[in-house]
Write an enzyme that holds these catalytic residues in place. Sequence first.
Site, short mmCIF file in Angstrom:
data_model
loop_
_atom_site.label_atom_id
_atom_site.label_comp_id
_atom_site.label_asym_id
_atom_site.label_seq_id
_atom_site.Cartn_x
_atom_site.Cartn_y
_atom_site.Cartn_z
N GLY A 143 -6.49 -3.38 -10.27
CA GLY A 143 -7.09 -2.64 -9.17
C GLY A 143 -8.51 -3.07 -8.88
N LYS A 156 0.84 -1.20 0.00
CA LYS A 156 0.00 0.00 0.00
C LYS A 156 0.88 1.25 0.00
CE LYS A 156 -4.22 1.86 0.75
NZ LYS A 156 -3.94 3.19 0.19
N LYS A 213 4.43 6.23 -10.05
CA LYS A 213 3.04 6.03 -10.42
C LYS A 213 2.49 7.37 -10.90
CE LYS A 213 -1.04 3.66 -9.97
NZ LYS A 213 -1.44 3.11 -8.66
N CYS A 229 -1.76 10.59 -6.20
CA CYS A 229 -2.93 10.29 -5.37
C CYS A 229 -3.93 11.43 -5.49
CB CYS A 229 -2.54 10.09 -3.92
SG CYS A 229 -3.97 9.64 -2.93
#
Length: 312
Positions: free
Chosen positions: A272, A45, A164, A130
């Site tokens: 995901g 995570k 990412k 994010c």
Amino acid sequence: MADLSTSIAGVALPNLFFNASGVWCQHESELKELLDSESGSLITKSATFEHREGNPSPRYVPLPTGSINSMGLPNEGFEYYLNYAKNYDYTNKKPLFVSLSGLSLQDNVKMVEQFAAADLPCVLEINFSCPNVPGKPQLGYDMEAMENALKVLAPIVKKPFGIKLPPYFDIAHFDAVAAIVNKIDNLAFVTCVNSVGNGLAIDFETETAVIKPKDGFGGLGGAMILNTALANVNAFHRRLTGGKQVIGVGGVTSGKEAFLHVLAGASAVQIGTQLKEEGPSFFARVKKELEEIMQAKGYKSLDDFRGKVKTL
């Protein structure tokens, strides 16, 4: 038999599939289930420096064409995942990836410094994307800040690592991000895409947003983002130089979409929404389906068709 093996950042994976950071990887019990599954790897995570509870619930809801979430980076804190990495059995065939998502550059520096000091054989993926922390913009949409962060972090990491990325929607942005990535020698891969930020799902009957945080705004995932994900994978596959790779994520519900990701240029594929809905048994199914597709098309390895999408 079709060969699904691949390598990322010089590390061999028995097959190309693993979880997307954020799904089935917050606790050691979930990571154990990934180890026991037929995934080719696993990633932890996204860790913040301190433990985070994340956003209030409901914060994830499946939709007919995918999902919407505004999790807010719930995680056990950096030390938890560092200890997991220190105690990981690297003699097994599944390499470990570790995701970091500091809420500031200073937090990322502190985490990366500790990982570098531990000198572990895991691979870092730093999350620049994010979209669901209120008041915190995505670094991936601020080109100057992203380049600055990479110039600070890359020399500390020293080893090959990845980032990412959020989805991009403009050709000029593909060009700009690729130019930044190509400047960083040990930046070995980009993972794209994270969820498509700030969608809104409304319940027709109750006339109410389906998730609680951010007035119902959240990241879109699953089948509905497949074409955006494929575009980003292919755009970066075409633009990255020096052997830099792309990990594809977004919209994979079966072997067919996984095949399309590789055809677009992906060297590995993360799962995901479908993993969240189906559980780790999904890896056995998607592996079998991709093998059958490759056999039917006469492909023996991923290299036979990676990045070879035809244009009109």
